[in-house]
Design an enzyme around this catalytic site. Structure first.
Site, PDB file in Angstrom:
ATOM      1  N   HIS A 193      70.093 -55.110  74.306  1.00 53.01           N
ATOM      2  CA  HIS A 193      70.303 -56.358  74.849  1.00 53.01           C
ATOM      3  C   HIS A 193      71.385 -57.223  74.301  1.00 53.01           C
ATOM      4  O   HIS A 193      71.554 -58.490  74.143  1.00 53.01           O
ATOM      5  CB  HIS A 193      68.822 -57.119  74.598  1.00 53.01           C
ATOM      6  CG  HIS A 193      68.642 -58.044  75.699  1.00 53.01           C
ATOM      7  ND1 HIS A 193      68.794 -59.412  75.542  1.00 53.01           N
ATOM      8  CD2 HIS A 193      68.081 -58.001  76.852  1.00 53.01           C
ATOM      9  CE1 HIS A 193      68.620 -59.949  76.672  1.00 53.01           C
ATOM     10  NE2 HIS A 193      68.017 -59.317  77.433  1.00 53.01           N
ATOM     11  N   ASP A 197      62.076 -65.535  72.698  1.00 55.01           N
ATOM     12  CA  ASP A 197      61.876 -65.740  74.032  1.00 55.01           C
ATOM     13  C   ASP A 197      61.440 -64.773  75.042  1.00 55.01           C
ATOM     14  O   ASP A 197      60.585 -64.657  75.651  1.00 55.01           O
ATOM     15  CB  ASP A 197      62.786 -66.845  74.674  1.00 55.01           C
ATOM     16  CG  ASP A 197      62.856 -68.216  73.964  1.00 55.01           C
ATOM     17  OD1 ASP A 197      61.682 -68.834  73.582  1.00 55.01           O
ATOM     18  OD2 ASP A 197      64.112 -68.721  73.923  1.00 55.01           O
ATOM     19  N   GLU A 246      60.907 -76.243  72.185  1.00 58.67           N
ATOM     20  CA  GLU A 246      62.026 -75.984  72.842  1.00 58.67           C
ATOM     21  C   GLU A 246      62.509 -77.113  73.827  1.00 58.67           C
ATOM     22  O   GLU A 246      61.718 -77.971  73.867  1.00 58.67           O
ATOM     23  CB  GLU A 246      62.006 -74.580  73.665  1.00 58.67           C
ATOM     24  CG  GLU A 246      61.969 -73.378  72.658  1.00 58.67           C
ATOM     25  CD  GLU A 246      62.368 -72.160  73.216  1.00 58.67           C
ATOM     26  OE1 GLU A 246      63.316 -72.253  74.510  1.00 58.67           O
ATOM     27  OE2 GLU A 246      62.238 -71.207  72.543  1.00 58.67           O
TER      28      GLU A 246
END
Length: 542
Positions: A93, A145, A256
């Site tokens: 990723h 997340d 957030e």
């Protein structure tokens, strides 16, 4: 052990002939004694960023940490072969090829057995890592997340999300690690045993070793979560309300926020949030309007004081736009897995496997307003695609002994503890953003980094930001990034990976010649700057 090491030497000698020869000897899966090397496969040269594509000469799929140890032991013990580069790949990723190794060796960590051992009050249980629900009512305190990453990869960077203000990043929630160093030594380390290695690899960008095991803190998992979003049209009020929420960790569990630059951004933000988008925002006008969304969550443990009452207590102090607040109740797992819903939506539209020129920054509170002004002047808010995250974290939740880099401390204690995470998470759909468009986004990112990290200029005080998940193309830039931590970082590199076998492009040992630097235009890249690393098993203790 001697026979295994001899067999490994034979394997690696043949492999290194392939690495340094114009002819590729590895054309099919090869089994040489204890190590199995495979020919290059597409996944080893592709990552989530889809910006750089570097093919290795060989791939190792280890069956245990011992395989990794054998490989690195031989490479480090044979100085004539020490230019070979090894990159560990977990979930792939990374954005700028950090888990790739051009003409080197990629270690695919997902081949290792995956299991969890849970310790609680002197008892131990095992659980499969493939389970999607929090095991036994327990869950890690600090998350990312997006859940479908590797533990070693996030620990090699930091691992941040909306819980970071309360519990710190994932690297602040680790009790013990098992690491294979760049010299092939397998070490168990913790804050009290082999602590220098322990703190080195946490936030160490894969420079010092490959994490093969992690023991992390857990907490009781709630059944449900109260999830709230509120909208703002004034930036100053938006950040003041965010800072109000992070000052209440005894009530609030997650904070957030994000910038809403256009209508498409507003619509996409409601893919995972289960509430009707029953309002509109006016983006057009003589001066284009930008909006802001504050997002917070409170865990519902079904105790005496209900989470609904706590939400009411918090929201009555917020100064959002009238009526533009939404509250929903979801299961804890659905809340943690919220980005997966967005992924499914994008995959269904063919928009997931596209270039992702992401940029992540840590910005001190004193510079966040100027950073936002500079950012919005640089990007085109009208056609911006992707989330634009912005939320506060607290410096005192980070351990300065780790290798992670935060903005330098301010002289004013009143503002120094608050930092902002900014994620400019753009997508570049080839149908609407071809190669030239992608190059322009990367140019904009470089401009943002230069401006935000500059020491001073133009008569204005410096913003003082630092990159998170950093990527630079010159040694001097890395030194500037680490700043006062550079000497310690370099000394640790010399101690744990003296031949710069791991992530060679980033740092060199003191006194040695600079390594090859990573540059998209360079034909001789030896390795990528970081390592997203997976893990064998995660021994979790509370």
């Amino acid at each position: 052990m001697e026979l295994a090491l001899f067999s490994t030497r034979v394997v690696v000698i043949l492999l290194l002939l392939a690495l340094h020869s114009p002819c590729k000897f590895i054309q099919s899966p090869v089994d040489f004694g204890p190590l199995n090397f495979l020919q290059n496969v597409n996944t080893a040269s592709v990552d989530f960023g889809r910006i750089l594509f570097n093919s290795p000469s060989a791939i190792l799929r280890p069956q245990s940490p011992k395989d990794i140890s054998l490989l690195l032991s031989f490479l480090s013990a044979t100085s004539s072969y020490s230019k070979a580069t090894v990159a560990a790949r977990g979930a792939g990723h990374s954005i700028h090829g950090q888990a790739q190794a051009h003409d080197g060796i990629v270690v695919e960590m997902d081949s290792l057995p995956a299991n969890i051992e849970i310790y609680r009050k002197g008892t131990r249980r095992e659980a499969s890592l493939t389970q999607t629900e929090p095991e036994g009512g327990l869950a890690p305190r600090s998350w990312t997340d997006y859940l479908y990453l590797s533990v070693g990869g996030t620990l090699s960077n930091a691992g941040i999300s909306g819980q970071t203000f309360k519990y710190g990043p994932q690297i602040s929630n680790v009790l013990q690690l098992e690491v294979v160093t760049g010299t092939g030594v397998r070490v168990t380390c913790s804050p009290s045993a082999n602590s220098e290695l322990f703190y080195s690899v946490l936030g160490g960008l894969g420079q010092f070793g490959i994490i093969t095991r992690a023991r992390i803190l857990l907490q009781d998992a709630p059944q449900k979560v109260k999830w709230v979003r509120a909208f703002y049209d004034e930036f100053e009020i938006f950040i003041e309300d965010q800072e109000l929420l992070v000052s209440r960790p005894e009530i609030v569990d997650y904070v957030e926020g994000f910038v809403v630059p256009n209508e498409g951004s507003l619509l996409s933000s409601y893919v995972a949030f289960p509430a009707n988008l029953d309002f509109t925002l006016q983006f057009q006008g003589r001066r284009r309007q930008v909006y802001y969304c504050l997002e917070f969550a409170i865990h519902d443990y079904e105790q005496t004081e209900s989470a609904a009452d706590q939400v009411a207590e918090v929201t009555k102090r917020l100064r959002h736009m009238p009526a533009l607040i939404h509250s929903v109740e979801v299961s804890y797992f659905d809340f943690l897995n919220r980005v997966r819903m967005e992924e499914t939506n994008l995959r269904g539209r063919g928009l997931w496997d596209v270039p992702h020129p992401w940029l992540n920054m840590f910005v001190p509170k004193r510079g966040i307003a100027r950073f936002l002004d500079m950012l919005m002047e640089t990007i085109s808010s009208e056609d911006f695609e992707g989330p634009l995250l912005m939320y506060p974290i607290l410096r005192d939740k980070w351990d300065s002994n780790t290798s992670a880099v935060l903005p330098d401390a301010d002289a004013s204690p009143a503002t120094d503890n608050v930092l902002y995470t900014v994620g400019v998470l753009r997508s570049a759909n080839p149908a609407t953003c071809p190669a030239e468009c992608l190059r322009e986004i990367l140019r904009q990112n470089r401009h943002i980094v230069r401006t935000a990290t500059a020491v001073a200029g133009g008569g204005s005080p410096p913003i003082g930001a630092k990159q998170y998940l950093p990527f630079y193309s010159a040694q001097g830039q890395w030194q500037e990034h680490f700043g006062r931590k550079w000497q310690r970082f370099s000394a640790r590199k010399s101690q744990f990976d003296p031949f710069s076998i791991l992530a060679r492009a980033l740092a060199s040992s003191p006194g040695s010649s600079p390594p090859s630097v990573l540059s998209p235009s360079s034909p001789n890249e030896l390795a990528d700057a970081l390592a997203h690393i997976s893990f064998t098993s995660c021994v979790i203790r509370i």
